[in-house]
Design a protein around this motif. Structure first.
Motif, PDB file in Angstrom:
ATOM      1  N   ALA A 241       0.813  -1.219   0.000  1.00 26.75           N
ATOM      2  CA  ALA A 241       0.000   0.000   0.000  1.00 26.75           C
ATOM      3  C   ALA A 241       0.844   1.265   0.000  1.00 26.75           C
ATOM      4  O   ALA A 241       0.371   2.326  -0.417  1.00 26.75           O
ATOM      5  N   ASN A 242       2.075   1.180   0.456  1.00 27.79           N
ATOM      6  CA  ASN A 242       2.883   2.386   0.618  1.00 27.79           C
ATOM      7  C   ASN A 242       3.172   3.097  -0.695  1.00 27.79           C
ATOM      8  O   ASN A 242       3.063   4.332  -0.786  1.00 27.79           O
ATOM      9  N   VAL A 243       3.540   2.356  -1.712  1.00 25.88           N
ATOM     10  CA  VAL A 243       3.886   2.991  -2.985  1.00 25.88           C
ATOM     11  C   VAL A 243       2.664   3.660  -3.621  1.00 25.88           C
ATOM     12  O   VAL A 243       2.746   4.834  -4.022  1.00 25.88           O
ATOM     13  N   PRO A 244       1.505   2.972  -3.735  1.00 22.73           N
ATOM     14  CA  PRO A 244       0.330   3.669  -4.266  1.00 22.73           C
ATOM     15  C   PRO A 244      -0.058   4.907  -3.449  1.00 22.73           C
ATOM     16  O   PRO A 244      -0.513   5.918  -4.004  1.00 22.73           O
ATOM     17  N   MET A 245       0.138   4.840  -2.124  1.00 23.08           N
ATOM     18  CA  MET A 245      -0.160   5.998  -1.285  1.00 23.08           C
ATOM     19  C   MET A 245       0.760   7.157  -1.637  1.00 23.08           C
ATOM     20  O   MET A 245       0.333   8.315  -1.717  1.00 23.08           O
ATOM     21  N   TYR A 246       2.022   6.866  -1.840  1.00 27.67           N
ATOM     22  CA  TYR A 246       2.969   7.911  -2.198  1.00 27.67           C
ATOM     23  C   TYR A 246       2.609   8.532  -3.544  1.00 27.67           C
ATOM     24  O   TYR A 246       2.647   9.771  -3.697  1.00 27.67           O
ATOM     25  N   TYR A 247       2.272   7.703  -4.519  1.00 29.98           N
ATOM     26  CA  TYR A 247       1.890   8.226  -5.836  1.00 29.98           C
ATOM     27  C   TYR A 247       0.690   9.167  -5.722  1.00 29.98           C
ATOM     28  O   TYR A 247       0.626  10.198  -6.391  1.00 29.98           O
ATOM     29  N   LEU A 248      -0.263   8.788  -4.871  1.00 27.10           N
ATOM     30  CA  LEU A 248      -1.455   9.614  -4.682  1.00 27.10           C
ATOM     31  C   LEU A 248      -1.081  10.977  -4.097  1.00 27.10           C
ATOM     32  O   LEU A 248      -1.574  12.018  -4.557  1.00 27.10           O
ATOM     33  N   LEU A 249      -0.200  10.970  -3.113  1.00 26.63           N
ATOM     34  CA  LEU A 249       0.246  12.229  -2.503  1.00 26.63           C
ATOM     35  C   LEU A 249       1.023  13.078  -3.504  1.00 26.63           C
ATOM     36  O   LEU A 249       0.893  14.307  -3.547  1.00 26.63           O
ATOM     37  N   GLU A 250       1.829  12.427  -4.292  1.00 28.26           N
ATOM     38  CA  GLU A 250       2.692  13.101  -5.254  1.00 28.26           C
ATOM     39  C   GLU A 250       1.884  13.921  -6.260  1.00 28.26           C
ATOM     40  O   GLU A 250       2.333  14.970  -6.732  1.00 28.26           O
ATOM     41  N   GLU A 251       0.672  13.448  -6.564  1.00 23.52           N
ATOM     42  CA  GLU A 251      -0.161  14.080  -7.585  1.00 23.52           C
ATOM     43  C   GLU A 251      -1.320  14.862  -6.974  1.00 23.52           C
ATOM     44  O   GLU A 251      -2.329  15.127  -7.636  1.00 23.52           O
ATOM     45  N   ALA A 252      -1.191  15.271  -5.718  1.00 19.61           N
ATOM     46  CA  ALA A 252      -2.316  15.892  -5.015  1.00 19.61           C
ATOM     47  C   ALA A 252      -2.687  17.261  -5.567  1.00 19.61           C
ATOM     48  O   ALA A 252      -3.868  17.626  -5.613  1.00 19.61           O
ATOM     49  N   PHE A 253      -1.683  18.035  -5.999  1.00 20.45           N
ATOM     50  CA  PHE A 253      -1.951  19.425  -6.396  1.00 20.45           C
ATOM     51  C   PHE A 253      -1.971  19.584  -7.919  1.00 20.45           C
ATOM     52  O   PHE A 253      -1.293  18.860  -8.645  1.00 20.45           O
ATOM     53  N   VAL A 254      -2.757  20.537  -8.334  1.00 24.27           N
ATOM     54  CA  VAL A 254      -2.828  20.922  -9.737  1.00 24.27           C
ATOM     55  C   VAL A 254      -2.895  22.441  -9.800  1.00 24.27           C
ATOM     56  O   VAL A 254      -3.390  23.098  -8.869  1.00 24.27           O
ATOM     57  N   GLU A 255      -2.388  23.024 -10.858  1.00 26.44           N
ATOM     58  CA  GLU A 255      -2.464  24.481 -11.020  1.00 26.44           C
ATOM     59  C   GLU A 255      -3.701  24.837 -11.825  1.00 26.44           C
ATOM     60  O   GLU A 255      -3.901  24.315 -12.931  1.00 26.44           O
ATOM     61  N   ALA A 256      -4.529  25.691 -11.273  1.00 23.89           N
ATOM     62  CA  ALA A 256      -5.752  26.143 -11.940  1.00 23.89           C
ATOM     63  C   ALA A 256      -5.804  27.661 -11.904  1.00 23.89           C
ATOM     64  O   ALA A 256      -5.788  28.250 -10.816  1.00 23.89           O
ATOM     65  N   ASN A 257      -5.812  28.248 -13.081  1.00 26.67           N
ATOM     66  CA  ASN A 257      -5.869  29.707 -13.185  1.00 26.67           C
ATOM     67  C   ASN A 257      -4.731  30.372 -12.407  1.00 26.67           C
ATOM     68  O   ASN A 257      -4.916  31.369 -11.707  1.00 26.67           O
ATOM     69  N   GLY A 258      -3.541  29.749 -12.536  1.00 29.41           N
ATOM     70  CA  GLY A 258      -2.360  30.310 -11.915  1.00 29.41           C
ATOM     71  C   GLY A 258      -2.231  30.082 -10.428  1.00 29.41           C
ATOM     72  O   GLY A 258      -1.327  30.638  -9.781  1.00 29.41           O
ATOM     73  N   LYS A 259      -3.094  29.267  -9.870  1.00 29.69           N
ATOM     74  CA  LYS A 259      -3.076  29.021  -8.431  1.00 29.69           C
ATOM     75  C   LYS A 259      -3.072  27.519  -8.149  1.00 29.69           C
ATOM     76  O   LYS A 259      -3.798  26.757  -8.783  1.00 29.69           O
ATOM     77  N   GLU A 260      -2.249  27.114  -7.188  1.00 30.19           N
ATOM     78  CA  GLU A 260      -2.214  25.706  -6.801  1.00 30.19           C
ATOM     79  C   GLU A 260      -3.439  25.345  -5.969  1.00 30.19           C
ATOM     80  O   GLU A 260      -3.796  26.072  -5.031  1.00 30.19           O
ATOM     81  N   THR A 261      -4.034  24.215  -6.301  1.00 33.64           N
ATOM     82  CA  THR A 261      -5.174  23.728  -5.526  1.00 33.64           C
ATOM     83  C   THR A 261      -5.175  22.207  -5.564  1.00 33.64           C
ATOM     84  O   THR A 261      -4.483  21.589  -6.390  1.00 33.64           O
ATOM     85  N   LEU A 262      -5.914  21.598  -4.679  1.00 33.10           N
ATOM     86  CA  LEU A 262      -6.002  20.137  -4.687  1.00 33.10           C
ATOM     87  C   LEU A 262      -6.823  19.689  -5.885  1.00 33.10           C
ATOM     88  O   LEU A 262      -7.896  20.226  -6.155  1.00 33.10           O
ATOM     89  N   SER A 263      -6.322  18.694  -6.574  1.00 30.73           N
ATOM     90  CA  SER A 263      -6.953  18.249  -7.814  1.00 30.73           C
ATOM     91  C   SER A 263      -8.245  17.481  -7.545  1.00 30.73           C
ATOM     92  O   SER A 263      -8.418  16.871  -6.480  1.00 30.73           O
ATOM     93  N   TYR A 264      -9.136  17.505  -8.532  1.00 27.97           N
ATOM     94  CA  TYR A 264     -10.378  16.749  -8.415  1.00 27.97           C
ATOM     95  C   TYR A 264     -10.075  15.260  -8.277  1.00 27.97           C
ATOM     96  O   TYR A 264     -10.724  14.557  -7.508  1.00 27.97           O
ATOM     97  N   GLY A 265      -9.070  14.788  -9.019  1.00 29.56           N
ATOM     98  CA  GLY A 265      -8.725  13.368  -8.933  1.00 29.56           C
ATOM     99  C   GLY A 265      -8.308  12.971  -7.528  1.00 29.56           C
ATOM    100  O   GLY A 265      -8.708  11.912  -7.024  1.00 29.56           O
ATOM    101  N   PHE A 266      -7.504  13.816  -6.886  1.00 31.85           N
ATOM    102  CA  PHE A 266      -7.067  13.542  -5.519  1.00 31.85           C
ATOM    103  C   PHE A 266      -8.268  13.551  -4.573  1.00 31.85           C
ATOM    104  O   PHE A 266      -8.419  12.662  -3.728  1.00 31.85           O
TER     105      PHE A 266
END
Length: 429
Positions: A241-266
């Protein structure tokens, strides 16, 4: 109602049984309990011994296998298997915020109090009699192992073998003692995770700080909080479970309209992690599995005060929590909110019946074989060994090869080892 279908060389036969809601009033209200019989197609007419499977939880349906694999592959070599949907789960009379909506809080609490291991076992015993089975074996995973020891306490004459994986409970310890041990195991798993992924600590702090500073909503409209984010640590007690958990954390943020926010996927993944929403028994009766004539009084919540590191503040080390239930869940989780008053009533309840008969277990003659995981984050190994010491004709295979989900990860090997272990107990002079 009974239906069946064939998949490859396996026959699946569905059964539905009517059982008393309250066994102290057997002629009053009834509920339905669903079970799926699974047998090798070429041996469907043979007089095979039965094995009934008790799922972990509490509050989850039995597996829905689509092929012969894992522990089921090993079991079908010698058993006719019954996959039991414990009362309130799966295709048995379902417990949810929807099905309980017509009841008052006190009525909900009284109703839910009848869905613990003692009545799950009584259901199984009723089904055994209805099927005309003289004796059968049990396989209990996690909470299913708790059910197996309840079965051994109440109806030992009905069992030929008991196989338990990651689920040997303390017979006498209060919930507070259980959580004192559990928080320590969760802390150990946190340390191991962040050693493996050092950059994940900064990312978790970044996510937590973002949640503290912003009103973030999950796809169901529920506000997402730091406490909810911490709960994905439940995965730290499962293998791979550790590696998939890390991948999920790694992709938590997305840039929207010039601002970082948590992604819908996350955020969608975070909602999917909240199994308490769809399986409310898992939340509302979780602490009651440790209660015999005592109240839990939100044990995990109180014991957490002894481990302040789990209460995140900006600038401090971030820790995930584990398999704990908290009263705030019934304020924050959308599908648990309608059950909040009932949950509080159940947390205060002191008239819980005995789940185990210590004297009966001290005179046990049924071969009991257990896989005890040395680094189990969910069930404390020392408490398991303490229990088995008091049960004659029991043997433990103590291993650090597996995490709590060993039966899912390598079920064929684990069940084969337990069958051999139980046979060796049965052959003792």
């Amino acid at each position: 109602m009974q239906t069946s279908f064939i998949d490859g060389d396996v026959l699946y036969r569905q059964h539905t049984f009517e059982v008393p809601l309250d066994y102290s009033q057997p002629n009053a209200q009834t509920i339905s309990v669903f079970a799926r019989e699974v047998v090798d197609l070429g041996r469907q007419d043979d007089a095979l011994p039965w094995l009934v499977y008790f799922q972990g939880g509490p509050g989850f349906a039995s597996p829905r296998p689509d092929c012969r694999s894992g522990w089921l592959k090993r079991a079908l070599k010698q058993y006719r298997v019954l996959l039991l949907d414990q009362r309130g789960t799966g295709n048995s009379t379902v417990i949810s915020h929807q099905t309980l909506a017509h009841l008052s809080a006190s009525e909900q609490a009284d109703y839910l109090s009848l869905f613990r291991a003692d009545n799950i076992v009584r259901d199984a015993e009723t089904i055994r009699v209805k099927l005309g089975v003289k004796q059968w074996a049990t396989l209990g995973q996690s909470f299913g192992g708790f059910c197996s020891l309840t079965y051994l306490s109440f109806f030992p004459q009905s069992l030929s073998r008991a196989y338990i994986t990651g689920g040997v409970p303390s017979l006498i310890r209060h919930a507070d003692e259980v959580y004192q041990a559990t928080y320590q195991r969760v802390q150990d798993k946190n340390v191991a995770f962040f050693v493996q992924f050092p950059s994940a600590q900064a990312q978790c702090q970044k996510i937590a700080d973002h949640l503290l500073d912003n009103d973030v909503r999950l796809p169901n409209g529920q506000r997402f909080t730091v406490e909810q984010f911490q709960m994905i640590g439940i995965n730290l007690g499962r293998s791979s479970a550790n590696v998939p958990m890390y991948y999920l954390l790694e992709e938590a943020f997305v840039e929207a309209n010039g601002k970082e926010t948590l992604s819908y996927g996350f955020l969608n993944a975070m909602l999917a992690e909240q199994s308490y929403q769809t399986n409310p028994i898992y939340a509302i009766l979780h602490e009651s599995i440790y209660c015999q004539h005592t109240a839990s009084n939100w044990s995990a919540h109180r014991v957490r005060d002894s481990f302040p590191q789990f209460n995140y503040h900006k600038g401090e080390t971030f820790y995930f929590t584990g398999e704990m239930v908290y009263p705030w869940m019934f304020e924050q989780f959308k599908c648990l909110q309608p059950l909040q008053d009932a949950a509080n009533l159940l947390a205060e309840r002191t008239d819980w019946n005995d789940l185990y008969d210590v004297k009966a277990l001290a005179n046990n003659t049924v071969p009991v074989a257990c896989a005890v995981y040395a680094e189990d984050m969910y069930v404390e190994m020392q408490y398991s060994l303490e229990t088995l010491k008091e049960i004659p004709n029991s043997k433990a295979w103590i291993t650090n090869e597996y995490e709590h989900n060993g039966l899912r990860a390598d079920g064929e090997r684990i069940l084969d080892r337990l069958i051999q272990l139980a046979d060796s107990v049965a052959n003792l002079p």
